[in-house]
Design an enzyme around this catalytic site. Structure first.
Site, short mmCIF file in Angstrom:
data_model
loop_
_atom_site.label_atom_id
_atom_site.label_comp_id
_atom_site.label_asym_id
_atom_site.label_seq_id
_atom_site.Cartn_x
_atom_site.Cartn_y
_atom_site.Cartn_z
CB THR A 11 -0.92 -0.01 1.25
OG1 THR A 11 -1.71 -1.19 1.22
CG2 THR A 11 -1.82 1.20 1.28
CB VAL A 12 3.34 2.64 2.40
CG1 VAL A 12 4.09 3.96 2.53
CG2 VAL A 12 2.38 2.46 3.56
N GLY A 181 -7.18 -0.50 2.76
CA GLY A 181 -5.72 -0.38 2.88
C GLY A 181 -5.28 0.25 4.19
CG ASP A 195 -0.23 0.30 14.01
OD1 ASP A 195 0.71 0.16 13.21
OD2 ASP A 195 -0.93 1.32 14.07
CE LYS A 199 0.76 3.91 13.57
NZ LYS A 199 -0.63 3.72 13.13
N1 HSE Z 1 -2.51 -0.05 10.33
C1 HSE Z 1 -2.20 1.30 10.62
C2 HSE Z 1 -3.46 2.02 11.12
C3 HSE Z 1 -1.62 1.97 9.41
O1 HSE Z 1 -4.54 1.47 10.93
O2 HSE Z 1 -3.37 3.08 11.69
C4 HSE Z 1 -0.98 3.29 9.64
O3 HSE Z 1 0.12 3.19 10.49
#
Ligand code: HSE
Length: 407
Positions: A11-12, A181, A195, A199
């Site tokens: 995707t990125v 995506g 995730d 962050k």
């Molecule tokens: N899977 C991550 C989200 C993608 O849904 O935020 C962006 O980091």
């Protein structure tokens, strides 16, 4: 002509190639030279618009002196770590959206980039298309940062919004987020808070200038969240959101964690819906500053990557203001933080009052849902020992990045 390479075409990676092609004129005007993707590293060759650029041999990119910037969008740590080290060692700038690699190895890779006099930039690793790392390290550089708090995962925010607004089932909402995506290759990283955890580690690293070990950061996702709690909270004037928080503690320590929270409806983060993310940063001079935008998706994330590519090429002298020490000392258990708590228990209000004293009742129908006064996590656990707890969440109070009631 400035040549770059992209590692990975998910995707990125695809988004980066598209932004470079579709915004070629704006990019050229700003750089004074055209930007071109010369090579794309893939594991399996596929037909499509980038077929001619594909290679499965990283050494061709590593040894190509024309390639000045490598955009790493492979994800994960193993291959991404090796290729990033090799690209930096070969004197190439590296840009990435890979939060796992930055959270686990970013400090070391940044130090390597400095030694090689190149840049390692990772704006896209937090908040997708939202500029947040540059403002944190540059525009707010004169502040002591006391807290960072945010909705950091687009997939879970999308799922929660769909469930609340349209009554969608969790599995259907997740499938939609995957189709758009937003989700990781393995969506359990989204759903289980990992995730968002990566962050908040990166934000804590940059906010406090010290390494945050992801292993020590408790990460709880939305997998155990019940629609019943969402409804009870909604009737009482709260929204439930998955938040990452990094907090400077009195005495110089710091902590971080990810968990679902109740947020009062009048808090600026309560209305952040769908794939949108929001990050609030509390500086001792600025007070609270909030960043808002699309936290996932092909083009928003690619936008942040390509902006970093342009910055690598423009920076002269290169940007070097990120203070990030490998010293992980001073990290403390977030259970020490105080906040009000939401509980739903099997039992009566009398049971709840015997455990906690005075509480604010939200619902009573065989089960009792209530809010406590401000307590540490350890106190909340100890006082609820006699109760059959069905749900427990912190409350984020209004008017600050985090809880103004914290000790
Ligand atoms: N899977 C991550 C989200 C993608 O849904 O935020 C962006 O980091």
């Amino acid at each position: 002509m400035i040549q770059i390479a992209i590692l990975g075409l998910g995707t990125v990676g695809t988004g980066v190639a598209r932004v470079v092609a579709e915004n070629a004129r704006q990019i050229e005007r700003k750089l004074g030279e055209a930007l071109q993707v010369k090579a794309v590293l893939v594991r399996h060759f596929k037909d499509g618009p980038y077929r001619q650029l594909m290679t499965d041999d990283f050494s061709k990119i590593e040894g190509d002196d024309e390639i000045r910037v490598v955009v790493e969008t492979i994800g994960g740590v193993d291959a991404a770590y090796e290729y990033t080290k090799r690209a930096l060692s070969a004197g190439k700038h590296v840009v990435t959206a890979n939060k796992q690699l930055v959270a686990e190895r970013g400090c070391e890779l940044l130090a390597l980039a400095r030694r090689k006099n190149v840049s390692y930039l990772f704006e896209a690793s937090v908040g997708g298309g939202i500029p947040v790392l540059h403002p944190l390290t540059q525009c707010m550089a004169a502040n002591r940062i006391d807290e960072v708090c945010g909705i950091l995962n687009g997939t879970t925010n999308y799922i929660l919004t769909r469930m609340v607004r349209t009554g969608a089932f969790f599995s259907d909402a997740l499938r939609e987020a995957q189709a758009k995506g937003y989700a990781e290759a393995d969506p359990t990283a989204d759903v289980e808070g990992v995730d968002a955890g990566r962050k908040i580690c990166i934000l804590a690293d940059l906010a406090f200038g010290r390494q945050t070990d992801p292993e020590r950061v408790p990460m709880e996702g939305i997998g155990r969240l019940s629609l019943r709690d969402v409804k009870i909270a909604g009737r009482a004037g709260y929204r439930i959101k998955l938040l990452g928080r990094a907090v400077r503690l009195p005495g110089g320590g710091r902590t971080a964690y990810v968990a679902p929270h109740l947020i009062p409806e009048d808090h600026p983060m309560a209305g952040v819906e769908d794939v949108f993310n929001a990050v609030m940063i509390r500086g001792n001079a600025t007070g609270d500053v909030m960043f808002y935008g699309r936290g996932a998706g092909e083009l928003p994330t690619a936008s942040a990557c390509v902006a970093d590519v342009m910055e690598c090429l423009q920076a002269s002298p290169k940007r070097d203001e990120i203070g990030w020490s490998p010293d992980a000392g001073g990290f403390e258990d977030p259970e020490k933080l105080k906040s009000r708590y939401y509980f739903r228990v099997e039992g009566s209000l009398t049971d709840a009052a015997m455990a906690f004293g005075q509480v604010e009742v939200l619902s009573e129908d065989g089960e009792t849902a209530f809010l406590t006064d401000a307590l540490s996590g350890a106190e909340a656990a100890r006082q609820s020992r006699s109760l059959n707890v069905l749900a427990r969440m912190r409350v984020l109070d209004s008017g600050s990045a985090g809880s103004g009631r914290e000790a």
